[in-house]
Design a protein around this motif. Structure first.
Motif, PDB file in Angstrom:
ATOM      1  N   PHE A  13       0.826  -1.211   0.000  1.00 35.87           N
ATOM      2  CA  PHE A  13       0.000   0.000   0.000  1.00 35.87           C
ATOM      3  C   PHE A  13       0.861   1.262   0.000  1.00 35.87           C
ATOM      4  O   PHE A  13       0.506   2.276  -0.614  1.00 35.87           O
ATOM      5  N   ASP A  28       0.766   4.311  -2.777  1.00 41.84           N
ATOM      6  CA  ASP A  28       0.746   5.756  -2.488  1.00 41.84           C
ATOM      7  C   ASP A  28       1.909   6.472  -3.166  1.00 41.84           C
ATOM      8  O   ASP A  28       1.765   7.587  -3.669  1.00 41.84           O
ATOM      9  N   VAL A  70      -7.287  -2.845  -5.902  1.00 37.93           N
ATOM     10  CA  VAL A  70      -6.317  -1.750  -5.804  1.00 37.93           C
ATOM     11  C   VAL A  70      -5.180  -1.917  -6.801  1.00 37.93           C
ATOM     12  O   VAL A  70      -4.877  -1.009  -7.591  1.00 37.93           O
ATOM     13  N   ARG A 107      -9.147   8.810  -2.408  1.00 39.44           N
ATOM     14  CA  ARG A 107      -9.659   8.626  -1.046  1.00 39.44           C
ATOM     15  C   ARG A 107     -11.089   8.097  -1.074  1.00 39.44           C
ATOM     16  O   ARG A 107     -11.459   7.231  -0.278  1.00 39.44           O
ATOM     17  N   ARG A 111     -10.990   4.498  -2.181  1.00 39.20           N
ATOM     18  CA  ARG A 111     -10.602   3.638  -1.056  1.00 39.20           C
ATOM     19  C   ARG A 111     -11.799   3.371  -0.150  1.00 39.20           C
ATOM     20  O   ARG A 111     -12.025   2.232   0.279  1.00 39.20           O
ATOM     21  N   THR A 112     -12.577   4.393   0.152  1.00 35.97           N
ATOM     22  CA  THR A 112     -13.739   4.233   1.021  1.00 35.97           C
ATOM     23  C   THR A 112     -14.735   3.232   0.441  1.00 35.97           C
ATOM     24  O   THR A 112     -15.232   2.345   1.150  1.00 35.97           O
ATOM     25  N   THR A 136     -13.006  -0.538   0.309  1.00 31.29           N
ATOM     26  CA  THR A 136     -12.819  -1.179   1.622  1.00 31.29           C
ATOM     27  C   THR A 136     -14.148  -1.426   2.321  1.00 31.29           C
ATOM     28  O   THR A 136     -14.331  -2.463   2.973  1.00 31.29           O
ATOM     29  N   TRP A 142      -3.598   4.924   1.012  1.00 36.42           N
ATOM     30  CA  TRP A 142      -3.729   3.495   1.310  1.00 36.42           C
ATOM     31  C   TRP A 142      -2.912   3.057   2.517  1.00 36.42           C
ATOM     32  O   TRP A 142      -3.317   2.141   3.238  1.00 36.42           O
TER      33      TRP A 142
END
Length: 397
Positions: A203, A207, A244, A293, A296-297, A300, A390
């Motif tokens: 991760f 990034d 990802v 972001r 990612r929300t 996940t 991440w």
């Protein structure tokens, strides 16, 4: 008098020819207990709580450097007790010369795939130096730098290669953008990663790709983690890692690595995986204005309860309109349509079906997760993709 303290892992025998007063017995017991080593599955816990491998492997040796295409030969041994593996650091040293040579060949193919000069190599966790020896032999110390948390390994590498830059630091705290800035170009990464922090290292590399700090990485990991990264939709291995890294990079599982090539032997198979990161420009095009972001929300949260439908998993997301979970997909952006016309496989599988909300997360492609995110959060045109999306907040910069 004879005293025995017996458990599954500890045996303490006091001399039979001595007589003890109460105070002298207590002192003896304290002294003996201070030297007790608890044993478990071949690991030994010292009085300070540190776990080390019980005995040096008489056949273990760091691998000497050879040319990429030559056959490996026998190698000299480390001094006994010099670098016992520590369980707390997840250390499993590579000991098979042929496997190391095979890994170096795969790394070279990854790092030079686009015809770029190989000027800046970063090795994560060199340990006893099995990979380091080959890297120095093939590329020299001028282009290589290492990050190692174990002071013992740092000292060994410094003695062996005085001109090699070895950072005594935690790999989870590496500032990749700063290192790339000092190098003047993106880094290429290689490493035999500790199993217990593999995902966090990956991760962090994701990034780092936001700023173009890392071009590619060739790293070892558990076989099951590698399977997740390359898994197709609609299978049990498909999850967060799949979405990802299939969004951020081209992922190639080079080959399986058996436990027998490591010291001590892990209980699972490993794999060597190559990642070619898209870089900020291509990643922005793929995300089509979606903020990483928000992406990612959505990803996940969806996989947190993977048996639920997407609609049920995401209905409590903050900052979104619940009615959107029942909405029809929005039209694809022009950039995605253009990518489809070019035959881009990611874009060709990006359009959402009408029943997307009733599907489970493993049924959506990485591109469709981008579209779900765009539907719920819209687009946010930003020059900066984010420094820490991440990786955990406590890890690095």
């Amino acid at each position: 008098m004879r005293f025995e303290i017996l458990s599954s892992s500890v045996l303490l025998v006091l001399p039979t020819t001595c007589s003890f007063s109460t105070s002298s017995l207590a002192l003896c017991q304290r002294d003996c207990h201070s030297r007790i080593k608890t044993r478990k599955y071949g690991w030994v816990q010292d009085s300070d709580g540190e776990w080390q491998w019980e005995e040096d492997d008489p056949n273990f040796a760091p691998v000497t450097a050879v040319a990429i295409d030559t056959t490996s030969t026998a190698t000299p041994q480390l001094p006994a007790g010099k670098l016992k593996p520590k369980q707390s650091l997840g250390q499993n040293y590579l000991k098979d010369p042929n496997t190391v040579a095979k890994m170096i060949r795969a790394f070279h193919e990854d790092a030079t795939r686009d015809g770029k000069p190989l000027d800046h190599i970063l090795e994560l966790g060199p340990g006893a130096g099995a990979l380091t020896d080959r890297l120095v032999e093939n590329y020299g110390t001028d282009v290589l730098q290492c990050v190692e948390i174990d002071q013992r390994a740092v000292e060994i590498l410094n003695d062996r290669y005085p001109s090699l830059l070895v950072h005594h630091a935690d790999v989870l705290q590496v500032n990749y953008p700063e290192m790339a800035k000092e190098a003047g170009q993106p880094l290429v990464v290689i490493g035999n990663l500790p199993y217990y922090i593999t995902s966090q290292i990956l991760f962090a590399l994701a990034d780092a790709s936001h700023s173009g700090s890392v071009d590619c990485a060739t790293v070892t990991m558990q076989w099951e983690v590698a399977q997740r990264m390359v898994a197709p939709t609609s299978c049990k291995d498909y999850g967060i890692l799949s979405v990802v890294f299939q969004t951020y990079a081209e992922v190639n599982s080079h080959f399986k690595i058996p436990p027998t090539v490591f010291y001590p032997k892990p209980k699972v198979d490993s794999a060597l995986v190559g990642l070619h990161f898209l870089g900020p420009a291509k990643l922005k095009e793929r995300l089509a204005g979606v903020d990483p972001r928000d992406f990612r929300t959505v990803v996940t949260t969806s996989f947190r309860q993977r048996r639920k439908t997407i609609r049920n998993s995401l209905r409590k997301l903050e900052g979104t309109d619940p009615q959107l979970l029942k909405a029809s997909p929005v039209p694809l952006p022009d950039t995605v349509i253009q990518a489809q016309e070019r035959g881009d496989e990611f874009a060709l599988r990006q359009e959402l079906p009408e029943n997307w909300g009733s599907l489970r997360p493993e049924q959506l492609t990485p591109g469709q997760f981008v579209e779900v995110t765009r539907l719920l959060y819209g687009t946010k045109e930003k020059d900066d993709l984010g420094k820490k999306v991440w990786r955990k907040r406590k890890h690095g910069s």
